[in-house]
Design a protein around this motif. Structure first.
Motif, mmCIF file in Angstrom:
data_model
loop_
_atom_site.group_PDB
_atom_site.id
_atom_site.type_symbol
_atom_site.label_atom_id
_atom_site.label_comp_id
_atom_site.label_asym_id
_atom_site.label_seq_id
_atom_site.Cartn_x
_atom_site.Cartn_y
_atom_site.Cartn_z
ATOM 1 N N GLU A 94 0.825 -1.210 0.000
ATOM 2 C CA GLU A 94 0.000 0.000 0.000
ATOM 3 C C GLU A 94 0.858 1.258 0.000
ATOM 4 O O GLU A 94 0.560 2.218 -0.718
ATOM 5 C CB GLU A 94 -0.908 0.016 1.244
ATOM 6 C CG GLU A 94 -2.052 -0.941 1.187
ATOM 7 C CD GLU A 94 -2.849 -0.946 2.507
ATOM 8 O OE1 GLU A 94 -2.589 -0.075 3.373
ATOM 9 O OE2 GLU A 94 -3.693 -1.825 2.657
ATOM 10 N N ASN A 95 1.921 1.247 0.786
ATOM 11 C CA ASN A 95 2.817 2.407 0.831
ATOM 12 C C ASN A 95 3.518 2.628 -0.501
ATOM 13 O O ASN A 95 3.719 3.760 -0.925
ATOM 14 C CB ASN A 95 3.840 2.254 1.944
ATOM 15 C CG ASN A 95 3.225 2.403 3.327
ATOM 16 O OD1 ASN A 95 2.137 2.956 3.473
ATOM 17 N ND2 ASN A 95 3.911 1.905 4.335
ATOM 18 N N GLN A 98 1.072 4.190 -3.028
ATOM 19 C CA GLN A 98 0.723 5.592 -2.749
ATOM 20 C C GLN A 98 1.814 6.537 -3.210
ATOM 21 O O GLN A 98 1.567 7.704 -3.445
ATOM 22 C CB GLN A 98 0.461 5.785 -1.254
ATOM 23 C CG GLN A 98 -0.797 5.118 -0.791
ATOM 24 C CD GLN A 98 -0.969 5.232 0.712
ATOM 25 O OE1 GLN A 98 -0.123 5.768 1.410
ATOM 26 N NE2 GLN A 98 -2.086 4.731 1.209
ATOM 27 N N GLN A 99 3.034 6.061 -3.349
ATOM 28 C CA GLN A 99 4.147 6.943 -3.726
ATOM 29 C C GLN A 99 4.324 7.033 -5.182
ATOM 30 O O GLN A 99 4.031 6.672 -6.091
ATOM 31 C CB GLN A 99 5.441 6.455 -3.091
ATOM 32 C CG GLN A 99 5.397 6.570 -1.603
ATOM 33 C CD GLN A 99 6.652 6.006 -0.957
ATOM 34 O OE1 GLN A 99 7.513 5.447 -1.615
ATOM 35 N NE2 GLN A 99 6.750 6.135 0.336
#
Length: 99
Positions: A94-95, A98-99
């Motif tokens: 998920e991280n 998002q980037q």
């Protein structure tokens, strides 16, 4: 000390695995990663402390000739570790998305 692999390897391995499982569960409870709820973390910590305590009792304190061996007790730590790692991997993906 009751741990003697030459005398009773089954008992010795059981005690060692109890202590390793207990430490792993306590560490999982203390790490705030993954998708664990507070209740799951508390349960993991309490059960982990019980495993560790029973392993220490059997390995270093007990002078009795009998003990209870619960091989089913190793399923819970395995499931908690798998769930913890899965939660960490999900959070990491998920991280990265998002980037």
């Amino acid at each position: 000390m009751n741990i003697d692999f030459g005398l009773d390897a089954t008992f010795s391995w059981y005690v060692v695995l109890l202590m390793i499982s207990g430490v792993a569960m306590v560490v999982i409870a203390l790490v705030k990663g993954g998708e664990q709820s507070d209740g799951a973390r508390i349960l993991s910590g309490v059960v982990g402390a019980a495993f560790l305590g029973y392993g220490v009792f059997l390995g270093f304190i007990s002078e009795g000739d009998s003990y209870w061996m619960f091989f089913q007790a190793f399923f819970l730590p395995a499931l908690l570790v798998v769930n913890f790692v899965r939660g960490l991997l999900a959070r990491r993906s998920e991280n990265s998305q998002q980037q």
